[in-house]
Write an enzyme that holds these catalytic residues in place. Structure first.
Site, PDB file in Angstrom:
ATOM      1  N   SER A 262       0.871  -1.159  -0.060  1.00  0.00           N
ATOM      2  CA  SER A 262       0.150   0.008  -0.136  1.00  0.00           C
ATOM      3  C   SER A 262       0.669   1.130   0.133  1.00  0.00           C
ATOM      4  CB  SER A 262      -1.039  -0.153   1.235  1.00  0.00           C
ATOM      5  OG  SER A 262      -2.065   0.728   0.893  1.00  0.00           O
ATOM      6  N   LYS A 266       4.276   2.329  -2.479  1.00  0.00           N
ATOM      7  CA  LYS A 266       4.525   3.323  -3.136  1.00  0.00           C
ATOM      8  C   LYS A 266       6.053   3.693  -2.828  1.00  0.00           C
ATOM      9  CE  LYS A 266      -0.059   5.154  -1.992  1.00  0.00           C
ATOM     10  NZ  LYS A 266      -1.184   4.711  -2.587  1.00  0.00           N
ATOM     11  N   TRP A 353      -9.960   0.052  -4.873  1.00  0.00           N
ATOM     12  CA  TRP A 353      -9.573   1.484  -4.560  1.00  0.00           C
ATOM     13  C   TRP A 353      -8.100   1.617  -5.046  1.00  0.00           C
ATOM     14  CZ3 TRP A 353     -11.676   5.767  -3.840  1.00  0.00           C
ATOM     15  CH2 TRP A 353     -10.872   6.798  -2.891  1.00  0.00           C
ATOM     16  N   HIS A 403      -7.599  -5.692   0.640  1.00  0.00           N
ATOM     17  CA  HIS A 403      -6.248  -4.977   0.640  1.00  0.00           C
ATOM     18  C   HIS A 403      -5.468  -5.512   1.800  1.00  0.00           C
ATOM     19  CE1 HIS A 403      -4.220  -1.365  -0.053  1.00  0.00           C
ATOM     20  NE2 HIS A 403      -4.132  -0.867   1.191  1.00  0.00           N
TER      21      HIS A 403
END
Ligand code: GTR
Length: 423
Positions: A262, A266, A353, A403
């Site tokens: 998540s 990044k 998402w 997620h």
């Protein structure tokens, strides 16, 4: 005769069940994705076209990196860094005797005021030669990643989270192990790998003013804190952890995978894009601002993310909110910066998402840069069915579920690393 309420209630509740409204400004309906044309990774904005490896090394890669610095993550200060490493403890019978646990404090020699980061490293006792390592940050600290009760509890700022027993932005004894499902240490140890982790909040607390209490604040004014970002600070820390691993004779630092879930995915991608010492770069559900295409209007958007987390990116990124396609670079180009090294992107079916398809397409559209080096990527242009890992030099899977980073995800990363490093 039923009254109006009796008639309307089932209809209304059915509407609620069938149509959970997407968050404002986002889209989660595949049929509503408008057309888009991605930037050509072999012709980055502001640069001349790339047709050879030499072109990529001399101008394609530098131009692409510069686009991400300017438009998303800021400029990571280049160093050199003189580290001050201190082994705080070594426990040779960790994880039922299978592993040695090392706790190493990483500081900067010329910045004694910065408390540094605490790296937790497990190495397999059964292997006598230098071992490859998976390197990642945690959301909650080493005490949350591990269930071992004798680890120090982090005293740094924590994001509020009742379920993680955070009180007044600090961890408590009850916070121990709350992130452990994401850190299957024994799984890695059993397969002959080391796992190194540290708390992202040691580098920068995850809030808009967090920079003041992290490495960006500590390096100011030598480095202007607004020149870089929270994601930049986390990525910088991943590279310092690799610096530390390089000093350890029992670690095969040539085989280090940087991995992140998540928001930390990044950071892992940005670390892996910049620091070519990472031999394998893994994005787990990193989504918008990570592996997902922003030109594709699905899931989280630049407008939403920069409003919720302004500190993650440079202010320029927010200016693309009204029209993400006006950003001169998209995330397949971030993935292309990993070439010719190994890349793995993972999505989850319920994680709309993060736009699973947009993550897949970013990996697919990074392929031309890998092809310059004769490396085949995903080997198919079609997103695979759930739980069907694919790919050669670029790996991908779509896990069934939400997620998260699970033992299933880690197993695929281990299989991928084994295939390339230990065939
Ligand atoms: C969300 C954010 C995502 C992702 C996620 C996470 O709130 O919108 O981009 O980073 O947090 O880190 O779990």
């Amino acid at each position: 005769m039923p009254n109006l309420h009796h008639l309307l209630l089932p209809v209304l509740s059915l509407m609620l069940i069938t149509k959970t409204p997407a968050r404002e400004g986002s889209n989660e309906d595949e049929s509503q994705v408008p057309a888009y044309t991605l930037p050509n990774p072999l012709h980055p904005a502001g640069s001349s076209p790339v047709t050879t490896q030499t072109d990529w090394d001399s101008h394609g890669r530098p131009a692409t990196l510069a686009l991400f610095q300017k438009n998303l993550y800021g400029l990571t200060p280049p160093g050199p860094w003189k580290l001050k490493l201190e082994t705080l403890s070594t426990k040779t019978d960790a994880l039922k005797g299978k592993a040695t646990r090392h706790l190493i404090q990483i500081r900067l020699a010329d910045l004694p005021a910065w408390p540094g980061l605490q790296m937790l490293l497990y190495t397999p006792n059964a292997v006598t030669t230098p071992v490859p390592t998976f390197l990642c940050l945690s959301f909650g600290g080493n005490h949350a990643a591990s269930t071992e009760p004798d680890l120090p509890l982090s005293d740094r700022w924590q994001r509020p989270a009742k379920e993680k027993h955070i009180v007044n932005n600090r961890a408590t004894e009850a916070s121990r192990g709350t992130e452990s499902s994401r850190f299957p240490f024994e799984l890695l140890i059993d397969r002959g790998y080391a796992l190194a982790t540290a708390y992202c909040g040691d580098l920068e607390p995850d809030h808009a003013d967090g920079w003041k209490d992290g490495i960006r604040g500590a390096l100011a004014p030598r480095v202007n804190p607004t020149d870089w970002t929270c994601i930049g600070a986390w990525a910088w820390g991943l590279s310092r952890m690799l610096d530390a691993l390089e000093t350890l004779p029992f670690i095969d630092s040539q085989h280090t995978a940087v991995v992140g879930h998540s928001r930390l995915g990044k950071a892992a991608l940005w670390a892996g894009a910049q620091d070519t010492r990472f031999a394998l770069v893994i994005s787990n559900n990193s989504g918008e601002g990570g592996a997902a295409l922003k030109y594709r209007h699905f899931g989280e958007t630049p407008a939403i993310i920069t409003k919720a987390f302004p500190h993650w990116f440079v202010p320029t990124y927010a200016t693309y909110g009204p029209n993400p396609q006006s950003c001169p670079v998209d995330q397949h180009q971030l993935l292309s910066l990993v070439a010719p090294r190994l890349l793995y992107v993972a999505s989850a079916t319920e994680d709309l998402w993060a736009d699973p398809k947009g993550e897949f397409l970013a990996a697919l559209n990074a392929e031309p840069v890998f092809a310059l080096y004769g490396k085949t990527g995903l080997t198919t242009p079609t997103q695979p069915a759930p739980d069907t890992p694919i790919g050669n030099h670029i790996g991908y899977h779509l896990r069934t579920g939400k997620h998260d980073i699970t033992a299933y995800d880690w197993t695929q990363y281990l299989n991928f690393a084994n295939k390339h490093w230990n065939p």
